[in-house]
Design an enzyme around this catalytic site. Structure first.
Site, PDB file in Angstrom:
ATOM      1  N   SER A 254       0.863  -1.187   0.000  1.00  0.00           N
ATOM      2  CA  SER A 254       0.000   0.000   0.000  1.00  0.00           C
ATOM      3  C   SER A 254       0.898   1.235   0.000  1.00  0.00           C
ATOM      4  O   SER A 254       2.117   1.133   0.161  1.00  0.00           O
ATOM      5  CB  SER A 254      -0.870  -0.065   1.252  1.00  0.00           C
ATOM      6  OG  SER A 254      -1.065   1.176   1.828  1.00  0.00           O
TER       7      SER A 254
ATOM      8  N   TYR B 152      -2.044  -0.433  10.409  1.00  0.00           N
ATOM      9  CA  TYR B 152      -2.129  -0.745   8.971  1.00  0.00           C
ATOM     10  C   TYR B 152      -0.793  -0.399   8.308  1.00  0.00           C
ATOM     11  O   TYR B 152      -0.229  -1.199   7.552  1.00  0.00           O
ATOM     12  CB  TYR B 152      -3.283   0.042   8.342  1.00  0.00           C
ATOM     13  CG  TYR B 152      -3.524  -0.252   6.881  1.00  0.00           C
ATOM     14  CD1 TYR B 152      -4.286  -1.342   6.493  1.00  0.00           C
ATOM     15  CD2 TYR B 152      -2.991   0.571   5.883  1.00  0.00           C
ATOM     16  CE1 TYR B 152      -4.525  -1.611   5.143  1.00  0.00           C
ATOM     17  CE2 TYR B 152      -3.217   0.309   4.544  1.00  0.00           C
ATOM     18  CZ  TYR B 152      -3.985  -0.776   4.176  1.00  0.00           C
ATOM     19  OH  TYR B 152      -4.207  -1.039   2.841  1.00  0.00           O
TER      20      TYR B 152
HETATM   21  P1  NDP Z   1     -11.972  -5.383   0.497  1.00  0.00           P
HETATM   22  O1  NDP Z   1     -12.369  -5.053   1.903  1.00  0.00           O
HETATM   23  O2  NDP Z   1     -12.812  -4.887  -0.620  1.00  0.00           O
HETATM   24  O3  NDP Z   1     -11.814  -6.997   0.358  1.00  0.00           O
HETATM   25  C1  NDP Z   1     -11.055  -7.716   1.300  1.00  0.00           C
HETATM   26  C2  NDP Z   1     -11.020  -9.172   0.914  1.00  0.00           C
HETATM   27  O4  NDP Z   1     -10.218  -9.878   1.876  1.00  0.00           O
HETATM   28  C3  NDP Z   1     -12.377  -9.819   0.909  1.00  0.00           C
HETATM   29  O5  NDP Z   1     -12.446 -10.763  -0.148  1.00  0.00           O
HETATM   30  C4  NDP Z   1     -12.418 -10.542   2.264  1.00  0.00           C
HETATM   31  O6  NDP Z   1     -13.290 -11.665   2.190  1.00  0.00           O
HETATM   32  C5  NDP Z   1     -10.955 -10.974   2.389  1.00  0.00           C
HETATM   33  N1  NDP Z   1     -10.494 -11.242   3.760  1.00  0.00           N
HETATM   34  C6  NDP Z   1     -10.471 -10.404   4.828  1.00  0.00           C
HETATM   35  N2  NDP Z   1      -9.973 -11.034   5.915  1.00  0.00           N
HETATM   36  C7  NDP Z   1      -9.649 -12.306   5.500  1.00  0.00           C
HETATM   37  C8  NDP Z   1      -9.094 -13.442   6.147  1.00  0.00           C
HETATM   38  N3  NDP Z   1      -8.753 -13.422   7.442  1.00  0.00           N
HETATM   39  N4  NDP Z   1      -8.922 -14.572   5.423  1.00  0.00           N
HETATM   40  C9  NDP Z   1      -9.253 -14.630   4.111  1.00  0.00           C
HETATM   41  N5  NDP Z   1      -9.780 -13.586   3.449  1.00  0.00           N
HETATM   42  C10 NDP Z   1      -9.985 -12.441   4.139  1.00  0.00           C
HETATM   43  O7  NDP Z   1     -10.462  -4.875   0.351  1.00  0.00           O
HETATM   44  P2  NDP Z   1      -9.673  -4.195  -0.893  1.00  0.00           P
HETATM   45  O8  NDP Z   1     -10.011  -4.890  -2.148  1.00  0.00           O
HETATM   46  O9  NDP Z   1      -9.828  -2.733  -0.807  1.00  0.00           O
HETATM   47  O10 NDP Z   1      -8.166  -4.506  -0.473  1.00  0.00           O
HETATM   48  C11 NDP Z   1      -7.474  -5.653  -0.909  1.00  0.00           C
HETATM   49  C12 NDP Z   1      -6.004  -5.471  -0.554  1.00  0.00           C
HETATM   50  O11 NDP Z   1      -5.510  -4.292  -1.165  1.00  0.00           O
HETATM   51  C13 NDP Z   1      -5.751  -5.309   0.946  1.00  0.00           C
HETATM   52  O12 NDP Z   1      -4.549  -5.954   1.281  1.00  0.00           O
HETATM   53  C14 NDP Z   1      -5.612  -3.811   1.107  1.00  0.00           C
HETATM   54  O13 NDP Z   1      -4.840  -3.476   2.229  1.00  0.00           O
HETATM   55  C15 NDP Z   1      -4.913  -3.453  -0.180  1.00  0.00           C
HETATM   56  N6  NDP Z   1      -5.039  -2.054  -0.572  1.00  0.00           N
HETATM   57  C16 NDP Z   1      -6.256  -1.502  -0.877  1.00  0.00           C
HETATM   58  C17 NDP Z   1      -6.316  -0.170  -1.287  1.00  0.00           C
HETATM   59  C18 NDP Z   1      -7.594   0.480  -1.685  1.00  0.00           C
HETATM   60  O14 NDP Z   1      -7.560   1.662  -2.077  1.00  0.00           O
HETATM   61  N7  NDP Z   1      -8.726  -0.195  -1.627  1.00  0.00           N
HETATM   62  C19 NDP Z   1      -5.106   0.655  -1.374  1.00  0.00           C
HETATM   63  C20 NDP Z   1      -3.905  -0.037  -1.012  1.00  0.00           C
HETATM   64  C21 NDP Z   1      -3.885  -1.331  -0.633  1.00  0.00           C
HETATM   65  P3  NDP Z   1     -14.271 -12.090   3.424  1.00  0.00           P
HETATM   66  O15 NDP Z   1     -15.061 -10.876   3.774  1.00  0.00           O
HETATM   67  O16 NDP Z   1     -15.061 -13.226   2.894  1.00  0.00           O
HETATM   68  O17 NDP Z   1     -13.337 -12.533   4.519  1.00  0.00           O
END
Ligand code: NDP
Length: 254
Positions: free
Chosen positions: A145, A158
């Protein structure tokens, strides 16, 4: 040379791919030919995401498990390897966010963020890496990130976890490159997803973000696909330990 980015015959496990960035990366890799293993903790959402890919004609499997649970990881990775097939590409994407001022940050929330965003990356690399080492081939992509480099109000754990993702990427590269495994990272800038919904809806934040980002806008999650295909494919066979920022120039600007 034209097949440098071709992912036909490759199988990718993408953690946290039921929605947001993970689901988009799954769709992007599938379009380049990869078979996808969708993961999340919620069983229904994981099955629905895999079905959505299948409806588009892609090969996909739903394998729900919690990436913070070592026993669940090991059981499911072994099951994938034996019953579905070798994992050629691992994308450590699952991540969560919690916001509180540092002096009031609840210890439990600190632990959840560190366990999901940081420790899980280590556990997943251990579990999948041993099969990749046996095959002397593999691509690992860790999702970092802007906070891999920059601090920001109310999200210190984070930032700590994403800074660690950068260094896990480098450490794993140093130890695994000799087995023809490339370990790289993608650091997205600000993208419109479920995780950033509150920020997208906050007009003051959006105005600040557009001024702060040289590209003057939010990122569209689809704009991460090129970096993910590159780091998953033959095109990046000598790229290792690198964190690729996809941020509209934000890191380059004061
Ligand atoms: P979302 O909240 O949209 O999606 C998160 C995903 O992770 C979901 O599929 C969720 O599924 C899954 N998840 C969460 N906890 C667990 C767990 N313990 N085990 C397995 N799956 C898990 O997040 P984003 O798409 O926004 O982010 C994805 C990645 O990108 C993250 O690492 C985030 O830090 C990073 N990121 C995002 C940015 C942004 O602008 N959005 C910017 C920079 C980095 P479920 O609910 O079924 O568990």
């Amino acid at each position: 040379m034209k097949d440098l980015f071709d992912l036909q015959g490759k199988r990718a496990l993408i953690t946290g791919s039921t929605r947001g960035i993970g689901f988009l990366l799954a769709t992007g890799l599938a379009e380049y030919g990869a078979e996808i293993i969708v993961n999340g903790t919620n069983v229904e959402r994981t099955v629905a995401a895999a079905n959505a890919l299948k409806e588009k004609g892609f090969k996909a499997h739903a394998v729900p498990f919690d990436v913070t649970n070592k026993a669940e990881i090991e059981k499911n990775v072994a099951m994938i390897e034996q019953q579905i097939g070798p994992i050629d590409i691992l994308i450590n994407n699952a991540g969560i966010q919690r916001r509180h001022p540092i002096l009031e940050f609840p210890e439990q929330d600190w632990d959840s963020v560190i366990n999901t965003n940081q420790k899980a990356v280590f556990l997943m690399i251990q579990a999948v890496g041993k099969y990749m080492v046996e095959r002397k081939a593999g691509k690992i992509i860790n999702i970092g990130s802007m906070q891999s480099e920059l601090g920001r109000d109310t999200i210190t754990p984070y930032a700590a976890s994403k800074g660690a993702v950068k260094m896990i990427t480098r450490g794993a590269c140093v130890e695994l490159a000799r087995y023809n495994i490339q370990v790289n990272g993608i650091a997205p800038g600000y993208f419109k997803t479920e995780m950033t919904k509150a920020l997208v809806e906050n007009q003051q934040f959006t105005q600040w973000l557009c001024q702060r980002t040289p590209a003057n806008r939010w990122g569209d999650p689809g704009e991460l696909i090129g970096a993910a295909v590159f780091l998953s494919s033959k095109a990046s066979d000598f790229v290792n330990g690198h964190l690729l920022f996809v941020d509209g120039g934000m890191l380059a600007a004061v």
